[in-house]
Design a protein around this motif. Sequence first.
Motif, PDB file in Angstrom:
ATOM      1  N   UNK A  69       0.846  -1.188   0.000  1.00  0.00           N
ATOM      2  CA  UNK A  69       0.000   0.000   0.000  1.00  0.00           C
ATOM      3  C   UNK A  69       0.886   1.245   0.000  1.00  0.00           C
ATOM      4  N   UNK A  70       0.646   2.132  -0.973  1.00  0.00           N
ATOM      5  CA  UNK A  70       1.318   3.430  -1.014  1.00  0.00           C
ATOM      6  C   UNK A  70       0.259   4.492  -0.721  1.00  0.00           C
ATOM      7  N   UNK A  71       0.248   4.973   0.514  1.00  0.00           N
ATOM      8  CA  UNK A  71      -0.811   5.891   0.942  1.00  0.00           C
ATOM      9  C   UNK A  71      -0.751   7.218   0.199  1.00  0.00           C
ATOM     10  N   UNK A  72       0.473   7.703  -0.099  1.00  0.00           N
ATOM     11  CA  UNK A  72       0.597   9.002  -0.753  1.00  0.00           C
ATOM     12  C   UNK A  72      -0.040   9.010  -2.137  1.00  0.00           C
ATOM     13  N   UNK A 110     -18.043  -0.840  -8.793  1.00  0.00           N
ATOM     14  CA  UNK A 110     -16.662  -0.796  -9.251  1.00  0.00           C
ATOM     15  C   UNK A 110     -15.978   0.418  -8.622  1.00  0.00           C
ATOM     16  N   UNK A 111     -15.641   0.264  -7.339  1.00  0.00           N
ATOM     17  CA  UNK A 111     -15.064   1.357  -6.576  1.00  0.00           C
ATOM     18  C   UNK A 111     -13.547   1.422  -6.664  1.00  0.00           C
ATOM     19  N   UNK A 112     -12.939   0.427  -7.330  1.00  0.00           N
ATOM     20  CA  UNK A 112     -11.476   0.342  -7.367  1.00  0.00           C
ATOM     21  C   UNK A 112     -11.021   0.232  -8.822  1.00  0.00           C
ATOM     22  N   UNK A 113     -10.253   1.242  -9.259  1.00  0.00           N
ATOM     23  CA  UNK A 113      -9.803   1.298 -10.645  1.00  0.00           C
ATOM     24  C   UNK A 113      -8.500   0.508 -10.810  1.00  0.00           C
ATOM     25  N   UNK A 114      -8.492  -0.399 -11.778  1.00  0.00           N
ATOM     26  CA  UNK A 114      -7.278  -1.150 -12.088  1.00  0.00           C
ATOM     27  C   UNK A 114      -6.286  -0.219 -12.776  1.00  0.00           C
ATOM     28  N   UNK A 115      -5.106  -0.016 -12.149  1.00  0.00           N
ATOM     29  CA  UNK A 115      -4.110   0.899 -12.688  1.00  0.00           C
ATOM     30  C   UNK A 115      -3.064   0.202 -13.540  1.00  0.00           C
ATOM     31  N   UNK A 116      -2.663  -1.021 -13.126  1.00  0.00           N
ATOM     32  CA  UNK A 116      -1.571  -1.667 -13.845  1.00  0.00           C
ATOM     33  C   UNK A 116      -1.584  -3.168 -13.592  1.00  0.00           C
ATOM     34  N   UNK A 125      -2.221  -3.667  -9.607  1.00  0.00           N
ATOM     35  CA  UNK A 125      -2.349  -2.480  -8.763  1.00  0.00           C
ATOM     36  C   UNK A 125      -3.678  -1.796  -9.023  1.00  0.00           C
ATOM     37  N   UNK A 126      -4.299  -1.316  -7.935  1.00  0.00           N
ATOM     38  CA  UNK A 126      -5.582  -0.629  -8.009  1.00  0.00           C
ATOM     39  C   UNK A 126      -5.491   0.714  -7.307  1.00  0.00           C
ATOM     40  N   UNK A 127      -6.291   1.665  -7.793  1.00  0.00           N
ATOM     41  CA  UNK A 127      -6.451   2.960  -7.153  1.00  0.00           C
ATOM     42  C   UNK A 127      -7.626   2.875  -6.190  1.00  0.00           C
ATOM     43  N   UNK A 128      -7.461   3.451  -4.998  1.00  0.00           N
ATOM     44  CA  UNK A 128      -8.574   3.457  -4.039  1.00  0.00           C
ATOM     45  C   UNK A 128      -8.803   4.871  -3.525  1.00  0.00           C
ATOM     46  N   UNK A 129     -10.011   5.100  -3.035  1.00  0.00           N
ATOM     47  CA  UNK A 129     -10.308   6.376  -2.381  1.00  0.00           C
ATOM     48  C   UNK A 129     -10.337   6.203  -0.872  1.00  0.00           C
TER      49      UNK A 129
END
Length: 421
Positions: A69-72, A110-116, A125-129
């Motif tokens: 997890x990369x919080x930044x 679909x709350x989590x976007x697939x980034x890579x 890897x997924x983007x989260x809010x």
Amino acid sequence: MKKLIFFLNIAGLFSTLSYAETTSSIPNVIITDNPNREVTTVNAKRNREKAELNSNIKKVTSSKVDTYVTKSKKLISFVLDEIGQEDKFYLTSNREIFNDKTKSLKVTENNYELKNTDLTNKVVSFKYSVLPETLYLVRYNDKTKDLIKLYKWQSTESTTYINEMRGKIVYTFTDQYKPFEIIEFSKVNKSMLVKGTVEIKEGENININPESVKEVVLRDVKGEVIEKIPLINGNGSVSLDEAKKGIILKDGSSILNFGIGFEEGRLKLQVKGTTDASKEYPMIAEVINIDDTVSEYDISIKPAQYGFKVLNTGLSLDFAKSITTLESDGTKSETSDLITTGEIVIDSKGFDIKAHFINDGVVKLRQGEAEVNAKLESVLVDNSGSNKTIQVVGRVSKDDIRNIPSGEYSGTTELVISIDS
């Protein structure tokens, strides 16, 4: 005494009851008191039909997964056991993610976007809010939507947190360092401080997490890639070996020839040679994390400056005692030059060295207003041991000295000593 009443109903349970003496049916019996006689035991053969049970239950078992997890950047990444070209991924916090009685994916949000999707390192890897306590990662077939594997993540376990870092560092080699030695530049390595030092001018020292870093990219100050170092469990290197050719860094016309590597995340450096030890040689190290976030470090490498000691205080060349030239066949021949020799002895601290005079060895010798050009050449005649002997061969043209007064002429020049690497 309290009375115990039992009802015994054996109708339909036995097909045959047999006694040793006779055969008959057994009526229901009510026992009101414990009898004062020996109890008779009857053994009966039981015949039962076998039971069959058919079930259509679909059980889905989730597997634990290593998570970063990369919080930044609000990124969450999963390292999988395997991954295929046709695999698709869906991340959710909803437990009801499959249709009833099937293993077919049921997408409700679909709350989590697939980034890579990194096939080489088997990372998604997924983007989260907002990061919940529990997430389910579904690996499924894109065409059929059928489940391939289900992974479960909980924030309390199997999580590594990644921080993007910055630093400006100078790595300096001391005069105790010998070329081609491999030195670990780590805070925990106390013995390293004898042969190299670390100066952190800004930020942090270079930090390699063996679990989360997949590659280090080296760039020059213009941003051009010099080398890429893939890391496996924090291990990888480039030119960290006995070969004379390594990575080249430049500072103007000066160069540094070096090797670099990592062992379980610890930085190691090696200097193979340099044309100017007085300079610092800069580069940029980009530490690429498993989720493709980057920590960036401005690094300068400063090679060792060696203070070799000249054991004799001066060099005297007597051209009045000029020598003739010895030919290969053993004969002597006259030349148009006056030739003489002298010696310089250098304490090289055990290093093999090279030596040459600046300006191609040309030096002006003066006496008052009179001057003459001499040509000096250095020849290393003994490169063993700590003290090295350099023979200096001096030449002046007979024509140049024909019209100048005799006497003692002096001049200055520089003898450049370099380590033979």
